[in-house]
Scaffold this motif. Structure first.
Motif, mmCIF file in Angstrom:
data_model
loop_
_atom_site.group_PDB
_atom_site.id
_atom_site.type_symbol
_atom_site.label_atom_id
_atom_site.label_comp_id
_atom_site.label_asym_id
_atom_site.label_seq_id
_atom_site.Cartn_x
_atom_site.Cartn_y
_atom_site.Cartn_z
ATOM 1 N N ARG A 166 0.835 -1.204 0.000
ATOM 2 C CA ARG A 166 0.000 0.000 0.000
ATOM 3 C C ARG A 166 0.871 1.257 0.000
ATOM 4 N NH1 ARG A 166 -2.795 -2.792 4.073
ATOM 5 N NH2 ARG A 166 -2.161 -1.245 5.652
ATOM 6 N N GLN A 167 1.969 1.205 0.763
ATOM 7 C CA GLN A 167 2.866 2.352 0.798
ATOM 8 C C GLN A 167 3.488 2.599 -0.577
ATOM 9 O OE1 GLN A 167 6.828 1.947 2.162
ATOM 10 N NE2 GLN A 167 6.756 3.791 3.434
ATOM 11 N N MET A 168 3.924 1.536 -1.237
ATOM 12 C CA MET A 168 4.555 1.686 -2.555
ATOM 13 C C MET A 168 3.531 2.127 -3.602
ATOM 14 S SD MET A 168 7.482 -1.299 -2.826
ATOM 15 C CE MET A 168 6.378 -2.703 -2.617
ATOM 16 N N GLU A 169 2.308 1.630 -3.468
ATOM 17 C CA GLU A 169 1.251 2.051 -4.392
ATOM 18 C C GLU A 169 0.961 3.541 -4.226
ATOM 19 O OE1 GLU A 169 -3.443 1.113 -5.497
ATOM 20 O OE2 GLU A 169 -2.432 -0.010 -3.903
ATOM 21 N N TYR A 170 0.968 3.995 -2.964
ATOM 22 C CA TYR A 170 0.771 5.421 -2.698
ATOM 23 C C TYR A 170 1.868 6.244 -3.386
ATOM 24 C CZ TYR A 170 1.538 9.732 -0.035
ATOM 25 O OH TYR A 170 1.790 11.024 0.328
ATOM 26 N N GLY A 171 3.117 5.818 -3.241
ATOM 27 C CA GLY A 171 4.217 6.524 -3.880
ATOM 28 C C GLY A 171 4.091 6.523 -5.388
ATOM 29 N N GLN A 172 3.656 5.409 -5.952
ATOM 30 C CA GLN A 172 3.465 5.297 -7.393
ATOM 31 C C GLN A 172 2.396 6.263 -7.877
ATOM 32 O OE1 GLN A 172 1.367 1.796 -8.987
ATOM 33 N NE2 GLN A 172 3.153 1.417 -10.282
ATOM 34 N N ARG A 173 1.296 6.346 -7.129
ATOM 35 C CA ARG A 173 0.208 7.262 -7.511
ATOM 36 C C ARG A 173 0.648 8.713 -7.400
ATOM 37 N NH1 ARG A 173 -5.014 5.703 -4.208
ATOM 38 N NH2 ARG A 173 -5.942 7.272 -5.581
ATOM 39 N N MET A 174 1.408 9.030 -6.360
ATOM 40 C CA MET A 174 1.911 10.391 -6.202
ATOM 41 C C MET A 174 2.798 10.771 -7.374
ATOM 42 S SD MET A 174 0.883 11.949 -3.339
ATOM 43 C CE MET A 174 2.138 13.002 -2.632
ATOM 44 N N HIS A 175 3.626 9.838 -7.807
ATOM 45 C CA HIS A 175 4.555 10.097 -8.905
ATOM 46 C C HIS A 175 3.831 10.301 -10.228
ATOM 47 C CE1 HIS A 175 8.356 10.053 -11.045
ATOM 48 N NE2 HIS A 175 7.898 9.125 -11.853
ATOM 49 N N ALA A 176 2.655 9.717 -10.341
ATOM 50 C CA ALA A 176 1.902 9.812 -11.595
ATOM 51 C C ALA A 176 0.896 10.964 -11.589
ATOM 52 C CB ALA A 176 1.161 8.494 -11.852
ATOM 53 N N THR A 178 0.063 14.792 -11.533
ATOM 54 C CA THR A 178 0.655 16.112 -11.764
ATOM 55 C C THR A 178 -0.083 17.218 -11.019
ATOM 56 O OG1 THR A 178 -0.680 16.363 -13.776
ATOM 57 C CG2 THR A 178 1.548 15.482 -14.032
ATOM 58 N N SER A 179 -1.321 16.989 -10.649
ATOM 59 C CA SER A 179 -2.110 18.003 -9.944
ATOM 60 C C SER A 179 -1.716 18.087 -8.475
ATOM 61 C CB SER A 179 -3.606 17.685 -10.049
ATOM 62 O OG SER A 179 -4.352 18.450 -9.118
ATOM 63 N N GLY A 180 -1.321 19.282 -8.038
ATOM 64 C CA GLY A 180 -0.965 19.471 -6.642
ATOM 65 C C GLY A 180 -2.141 19.223 -5.712
ATOM 66 N N ALA A 181 -3.323 19.639 -6.115
ATOM 67 C CA ALA A 181 -4.518 19.431 -5.301
ATOM 68 C C ALA A 181 -4.795 17.943 -5.123
ATOM 69 C CB ALA A 181 -5.718 20.126 -5.942
ATOM 70 N N GLU A 182 -4.603 17.183 -6.181
ATOM 71 C CA GLU A 182 -4.835 15.745 -6.097
ATOM 72 C C GLU A 182 -3.782 15.076 -5.220
ATOM 73 O OE1 GLU A 182 -7.298 13.653 -7.218
ATOM 74 O OE2 GLU A 182 -8.317 15.571 -7.517
ATOM 75 N N ARG A 183 -2.531 15.565 -5.287
ATOM 76 C CA ARG A 183 -1.483 15.002 -4.437
ATOM 77 C C ARG A 183 -1.778 15.282 -2.961
ATOM 78 N NH1 ARG A 183 1.730 17.366 -8.284
ATOM 79 N NH2 ARG A 183 2.736 18.805 -6.819
ATOM 80 N N LEU A 184 -2.287 16.473 -2.667
ATOM 81 C CA LEU A 184 -2.686 16.786 -1.298
ATOM 82 C C LEU A 184 -3.795 15.849 -0.823
ATOM 83 C CD1 LEU A 184 -2.724 20.695 -1.335
ATOM 84 C CD2 LEU A 184 -1.238 19.250 0.053
ATOM 85 N N LYS A 185 -4.739 15.576 -1.705
ATOM 86 C CA LYS A 185 -5.858 14.683 -1.385
ATOM 87 C C LYS A 185 -5.342 13.268 -1.117
ATOM 88 C CE LYS A 185 -10.228 12.933 -3.268
ATOM 89 N NZ LYS A 185 -11.135 12.933 -4.451
ATOM 90 N N LEU A 186 -4.441 12.795 -1.983
ATOM 91 C CA LEU A 186 -3.872 11.459 -1.806
ATOM 92 C C LEU A 186 -3.128 11.360 -0.476
ATOM 93 C CD1 LEU A 186 -2.422 10.680 -5.366
ATOM 94 C CD2 LEU A 186 -4.259 9.440 -4.206
ATOM 95 N N ALA A 187 -2.383 12.412 -0.145
ATOM 96 C CA ALA A 187 -1.609 12.420 1.094
ATOM 97 C C ALA A 187 -2.520 12.343 2.312
ATOM 98 C CB ALA A 187 -0.747 13.676 1.158
ATOM 99 N N THR A 188 -3.598 13.106 2.264
ATOM 100 C CA THR A 188 -4.549 13.111 3.374
ATOM 101 C C THR A 188 -5.194 11.737 3.534
ATOM 102 O OG1 THR A 188 -5.032 15.449 2.968
ATOM 103 C CG2 THR A 188 -6.599 14.230 4.321
#
Length: 234
Positions: A166-176, A178-188
């Protein structure tokens, strides 16, 4: 500018994306350069090339739009003029036309910019380029290792759905993303959904590295440095 909440979440997802392991585990995984934290001076050389029509030709990208505005602000002398341009920058960020600088650390476009610049002849004779590009290469290698680890550990070894996967999948999704708002959402979402103790995640990481280093992958250039270091701790 970002709100205090956004700053907190940004800090959190930078930490989750790059520093979720203990210091010893960073060595174990060869992650000490994963974040590729470039300084403003480091990126300024790459940015000039990236945003130049005769260089990277990416002047319409979010990174270049913000760079153009911040460069214009830096050239201004009169406080009133500076304040006016800063306000325009803040408004552009709120409209989503460009992203706040605080989101740069996890921005995949910035890593792509650094990789492209390092492959170019720009600043070729500059001695400062070598250590910067070493960090860019370390990040590129990390992304490739993560892809192989996900295939090996999560698919071939049947560990899909585990804490490490799950941690690696999270990192993979973050890397893919480009939207900062979406990255914030994923992080939360990732922070909220964590239910594994750090010690358990560390234990699974060690098991994964034992397995990958014992496999033919451990003899490849991508994993040999990591595996040779990991044996000191495993």
């Amino acid at each position: 500018m970002m709100t205090s909440t956004e700053k907190h979440v940004t800090s959190t997802h930078i930490r989750l994306g790059c520093f979720l392991a203990k210091p010893g585990m960073l060595l174990l995984l060869g992650l000490q350069l994963v974040c590729a934290q470039y300084t403003s001076k480091d990126t300024s050389m790459a940015m000039r090339w990236w945003c130049d029509p005769s260089g990277g030709n990416m002047q319409d990208s979010m990174l270049c739009k913000r760079w153009s505005m911040t460069e214009a602000i830096a050239r201004l002398v009169e406080p009133d003029q500076k304040n006016e341009q800063v306000k325009k920058l803040q408004e552009a960020i709120l409209r989503g036309e460009i992203e706040a600088q605080g989101l740069d650390a996890t921005n995949p476009d910035r890593h792509r910019m650094m990789e492209a610049w390092c492959s170019s002849a720009d600043e070729e004779g500059n001695k400062n380029k070598k250590p910067i590009c070493a960090r860019a290469q370390a990040h590129k290698d990390f992304v490739q290792r993560r892809e192989l680890l996900m295939k090996f550990w999560c698919e071939e070894q049947g560990q899909k759905g585990s804490a490490k996967c799950r941690q690696m999948e999270y990192g993979q999704r973050m890397h893919a993303t480009t939207s900062g708002a979406e990255r914030l959402k994923l992080a939360t979402e990732f922070k909220t959904g964590r239910d594994t103790a750090p010690a358990d995640l560390e234990a699974e990481t060690k098991q994964m590295m034992h397995a990958i280093c014992a496999s033919p992958h451990g003899k490849t250039p991508l994993f040999m440095p990591t595996c040779s270091r990991s044996h000191l701790e495993l």
